[in-house]
Every structure is written in C-alpha cells, then in structure tokens.
Write an enzyme that holds these catalytic residues in place. Structure first.
Site, PDB file in Angstrom:
ATOM      1  N   HIS A 109       0.973  -1.575   0.172  1.00 15.70           N
ATOM      2  CA  HIS A 109       0.236  -0.175  -0.293  1.00 15.70           C
ATOM      3  C   HIS A 109       1.001   1.214  -0.226  1.00 15.70           C
ATOM      4  O   HIS A 109       0.047   2.016  -0.334  1.00 15.70           O
ATOM      5  CB  HIS A 109      -0.494  -0.075   1.485  1.00 15.70           C
ATOM      6  CG  HIS A 109      -1.938  -1.152   1.072  1.00 15.70           C
ATOM      7  ND1 HIS A 109      -3.345  -1.147   0.913  1.00 15.70           N
ATOM      8  CD2 HIS A 109      -1.585  -2.222   0.981  1.00 15.70           C
ATOM      9  CE1 HIS A 109      -4.168  -1.992   0.933  1.00 15.70           C
ATOM     10  NE2 HIS A 109      -2.976  -2.889   1.072  1.00 15.70           N
ATOM     11  N   ASP A 317       3.754   9.690  -1.411  1.00 19.76           N
ATOM     12  CA  ASP A 317       2.351   8.590  -0.638  1.00 19.76           C
ATOM     13  C   ASP A 317       2.296   7.238  -1.464  1.00 19.76           C
ATOM     14  O   ASP A 317       2.454   7.485  -2.129  1.00 19.76           O
ATOM     15  CB  ASP A 317       1.192   9.098  -0.577  1.00 19.76           C
ATOM     16  CG  ASP A 317       0.332   9.089   1.233  1.00 19.76           C
ATOM     17  OD1 ASP A 317       0.622   7.977   1.601  1.00 19.76           O
ATOM     18  OD2 ASP A 317       0.112  10.333   1.229  1.00 19.76           O
TER      19      ASP A 317
END
Length: 430
Positions: A109, A317
């Site tokens: 992720h 991110d």
C-alpha cells in the site's frame, strides 16, 4: 510465543475473521520497531529517519512466523491467499517453508523506492527477495512496479520472461500496478447526506461566506504538513486580496505519538499554525483552523463537499485515498478543486487535478490562488474527468482485477489497459 497468545474466531455475516493478539515485546519490536522505525521511513524515501536494530528485526521475523503458524491451522490446498503491506513481506516464504503451495498474492500500500534507496535497508538481501515467494506482487503505480522489477532484476538476478515477469526455480513471479480505489458512488451519496448534518452546517455558518480549503491527514512526516503550512503562509503574503476571504481547515489526528519524531513534528505544525494566525489573523477571522482529533467518515464526507479546495500535498504517498474521497464528495454542478502532490500515487491517475511540487511553497501558493479563482466551467471539466476515473477504478474493481490476475498466469497488463481507460487526461484542461 504461541503459548502466550490466544487466537479468536469471529463471524460477521458470511465472513469469518481469525484474530490474534501480540504481547508487548512483539508490539514494540515488530510494529513500533522494525515496521514503523525502519520500513516505513525507507519505503517513503526517508533514509535519514530509519533506526535499525537487530532486536527489532528479530521481532519482525518472530511475529511473521507466528502469523504463518496460525494461518496454516486453517489453510486448505485450494485457498487463495492475499497478503497486504510491508508488515507481512516474509509471510509467503514462511508458508512455503511449511509446505504450502497455494497461490499467494502480495499488495504493497506504500511506495516502493528505487533499488538505490532500498539497498540501504540493513538486511535488505534477506527481506526483499522474499517477495519471490509470491505469485503476484501488486504495487500502487507503474513507477513502483518498475522499481520493484529493477530490484528483482539487479539484486536477485532473476530470469526475466518479458515485462515485469520473472522466473525462479519454484514459480513464475509477476509484478504489476493495481492502483487502489474507493467506493466512489457510496462516498458520493454519503457526502450528499452529510453536508446537511448539524456539524457541517455549523462549520459552514461559522465561515461567514468565506471559502474553505481543507486538508485531512494523519500526523506523519510523509504528509508534508510543515511544507503545506509554509505554502499557505506564502499564499497569504503574495495574494493579500484573499486575506479574510478563505479559511484553511486542517484536520490532523495524532498517530505514533510515542515515537520521538512524531512528537517533535506535532510541536512544529502547531507552532506554524499559531505563527500564521498571529501574523495574518483578525478579530473576526482566523486563517487556519488546526484540529488534532479524528472525525467520522460521514463528517469528513460532508466537510469535503463544503470545501472549495482540497489540499493533498504529501511528500511521498503510496496512493492517498483522501484525494479520491475529496473528488467523490463534490457536487458535480459546483465542484471544488483538488490540489495534489505529484509525489502521491494518486497523481498517476488524477492528472486533471492541480498537480504541485510540495517542496516548492511558491508554486503551491500559486495553485491555491488558481483553485480559488477557477471558473465554474473549468472546475466542472476537471471534476468530471476525475470522477469518471475513480468510478471506473473503484474499490470493487481493484479487488476483482487483482484476484483475477492472481488466479491467471498471463503477464499483468498496464493498469490503464486492464481498466480499458484512455491515455491520461491532460492536467491543463480549460
């Protein structure tokens, strides 16, 4: 360890959960230690913040072995296994060592950095090659997938079968990009309802017809909060006509406060907000509302819909689903504008947002001014492109695509191809 920890089985509808506790030493070494003090910073390109200890690595191995032991109590030969995130990288190898030949997929992720950064991880040569125990390794972006493939090629010297497919003595290992989505339709419906809630109405009334800009981030150094404060301060300095006309709401729940870097960052952000409010605030206007508490998903959906600008500017991110939630929450007839860091995984898809370099406060300040003054036609055009994309690649589609790829042997196509999407939409929409 197994004798110290009790696993429990919980049934919710047609889903069965098996949960297991960790003792304090495991939590400190596995989670706070190796996962959060070593893997998290390095995977986010922050070598300077990594704190490696062999004790923590031992805890990471021990806890993964515990999970493997628990899983094999339930595992059947035809089960498909999907492992998630950096906390569990060695899990497939540990299951293989216990004799299991199931199809196993892994999804990361967070970002996957280039080999030059990843090889600075102590014991990387033990940890990262264990990805080859998976049949499919999924990453958030094509850039992440390319970095992973480069590592397997350069460091593991695997035989390449074309694209991001590699051959080991035991199996074919495929690497692909599967950008995670959200439940776009459901979140949009939630926002339409939540904007009428008492909390959101109170916030809107308190703005006194001022525009609202919103940021929602966990307190973490990867989110670029200090740089975002600097950019907003620069905006107020360079665009004085907006003073008193816009309020920046930053919602930042605290996290990992027992780690020293996070406590120091909390002070830095609070001091920056106080300085800006003291410099530019007036008796009837506070430029920044900085809140250190969590709000419900419903409340955030309503606040997103009420905000003229969504500010999502992480330094790095994996994806950043706040960006997609902000898009989903908007009123298509009068949508707000998303300002998005080019270093968020979402930027690979959301090219119709205003993409910015979060390290450059001048350009972020300019983008804030652009977003606030953007004509309705351009706002609608950008939002329509963004909403179409997050609707096509929603959470259900993401899961189905990954599991379909895991159960097949073909090369994993580029994510735009397996979604049937057109080439990326220009970020210069008029």
């Amino acid at each position: 360890m197994d004798g110290e920890v009790v696993s429990q089985t919980i049934h919710r509808g047609d889903i069965t959960y098996v949960v297991t506790d960790l003792v304090e030493a495991d939590y400190q070494e596995y989670y706070n230690g190796f996962a959060n003090r070593v893997l998290w910073p390095i995977l986010h390109y922050r070598l300077d913040l990594a704190e490696f200890s062999r004790r923590d690595l031992s805890g990471y191995r021990r806890v993964n072995a515990h999970f493997a032991n628990q899983i094999q109590n339930w595992l059947r030969p035809d089960d498909i296994i999907w492992v998630h995130d950096y906390h569990l990288i060695p899990l497939a190898k540990m299951l293989r060592d216990r004799g299991h030949r199931n199809r196993i997929g892994f999804f990361l992720h967070v970002p996957f950095p280039p080999p030059d950064i990843l090889t600075a991880l102590p014991n990387h040569e033990w940890l990262i090659p264990q990805l080859t125990a998976y049949d499919l390794v999924g990453l958030q972006t094509e850039n992440d997938a390319a970095n992973c493939a480069r590592y397997l090629d350069n460091e593991c010297r695997l035989q390449k079968r074309g694209g991001y497919t590699f051959q080991t003595a035991e199996r074919t290992v495929r690497v692909g990009a599967f950008p995670i989505g959200i439940e776009a339709g459901e979140f949009s419906r939630l926002a339409r309802q939540a904007v009428r809630s008492q909390l959101v109405r109170n916030v809107v009334e308190s703005l006194a017809d001022r525009a609202m800009m919103i940021g929602v981030d966990r307190l973490d150094y990867s989110k670029g909060l200090a740089q975002r404060m600097d950019a907003f301060e620069r905006f107020l300095a360079v665009y004085p006509d907006w003073r008193g006309k816009v309020t920046y709401l930053q919602i930042t729940p605290k996290s990992r406060s027992e780690i020293q870097e996070y406590a120091g960052m909390e002070r830095t952000i609070s001091e920056a907000a106080g300085r800006i409010n003291g410099t530019y605030g007036e008796v009837a206007w506070t430029p920044i509302r900085y809140v250190n508490r969590a709000y419900s998903r419903s409340a955030l959906a309503g606040l997103f819909r009420a905000a003229r600008v969504g500010l999502v500017t992480p330094l790095r991110d994996g994806m950043n689903l706040v960006a997609k939630e902000y898009i989903a929450a908007q009123d298509a007839e009068n949508p707000g504008v998303l300002i998005l860091s080019r270093f968020a995984g979402a930027a690979a898809e959301c090219t119709a947002a205003l993409l910015v370099n979060p390290y450059d406060p001048e350009t972020v300040a300019t983008s804030i001014a652009h977003a606030l003054a953007m004509p309705l036609k351009e706002r609608r055009s950008r939002h329509a492109a963004l909403f179409h994309l997050i609707s096509e690649n929603d959470l259900k589609t993401w899961g189905e695509l990954f599991l379909a790829a895991l159960t097949q042997n073909a090369d994993v196509p580029l994510w735009r191809e397996h979604l049937g999407l057109q080439p990326s939409i220009s970020s210069n929409l008029a």
